[in-house]
Design a protein around this motif. Sequence first.
Motif, short mmCIF file in Angstrom:
data_model
loop_
_atom_site.label_atom_id
_atom_site.label_comp_id
_atom_site.label_asym_id
_atom_site.label_seq_id
_atom_site.Cartn_x
_atom_site.Cartn_y
_atom_site.Cartn_z
N LYS A 3 29.35 32.59 47.74
CA LYS A 3 29.98 32.46 46.43
C LYS A 3 29.02 31.95 45.39
O LYS A 3 28.27 31.03 45.66
CB LYS A 3 31.18 31.52 46.55
N THR B 226 40.73 38.53 41.86
CA THR B 226 39.67 38.41 42.85
C THR B 226 38.34 38.24 42.14
O THR B 226 38.01 38.99 41.22
CB THR B 226 39.62 39.68 43.73
N THR C 124 34.43 38.50 41.50
CA THR C 124 33.47 39.54 41.82
C THR C 124 32.05 39.01 41.67
O THR C 124 31.79 38.07 40.92
CB THR C 124 33.65 40.77 40.92
N CYS D 187 28.29 38.37 46.54
CA CYS D 187 28.96 39.10 47.62
C CYS D 187 28.17 39.05 48.92
O CYS D 187 28.73 39.26 49.99
CB CYS D 187 29.18 40.55 47.21
N PRO E 178 33.44 42.40 45.58
CA PRO E 178 34.19 41.14 45.78
C PRO E 178 33.28 40.06 46.34
O PRO E 178 32.46 40.30 47.22
CB PRO E 178 35.26 41.53 46.81
N SER E 179 33.41 38.85 45.80
CA SER E 179 32.57 37.75 46.26
C SER E 179 33.03 37.26 47.62
O SER E 179 34.21 37.36 47.96
CB SER E 179 32.56 36.63 45.22
N GLN E 180 32.09 36.77 48.42
CA GLN E 180 32.37 36.26 49.75
C GLN E 180 32.21 34.74 49.76
O GLN E 180 31.26 34.23 49.16
CB GLN E 180 31.41 36.88 50.77
#
Length: 58
Positions: A19, A4, A6, A22, A13-15
């Motif tokens: 991106k 995952t 980051t 996060c 965690p990155s969204q």
Amino acid sequence: MSKTATCPLCGAPSQPAHKPFCSRGCRDRDLLKWLGEGYAIPGSPADPEALDRQESRD
């Protein structure tokens, strides 16, 4: 096994919408570091006189 991604600033965690960050907050904080010269590449100090000579040639 997938790893995952980051956030490079806080480690959360990155969204996908932000991106590689996060959140919008981390994305904006990174932009402010760039604008405020918080990031720099190490090097020797610039010679102001040499810069003035270069500008006068342009």
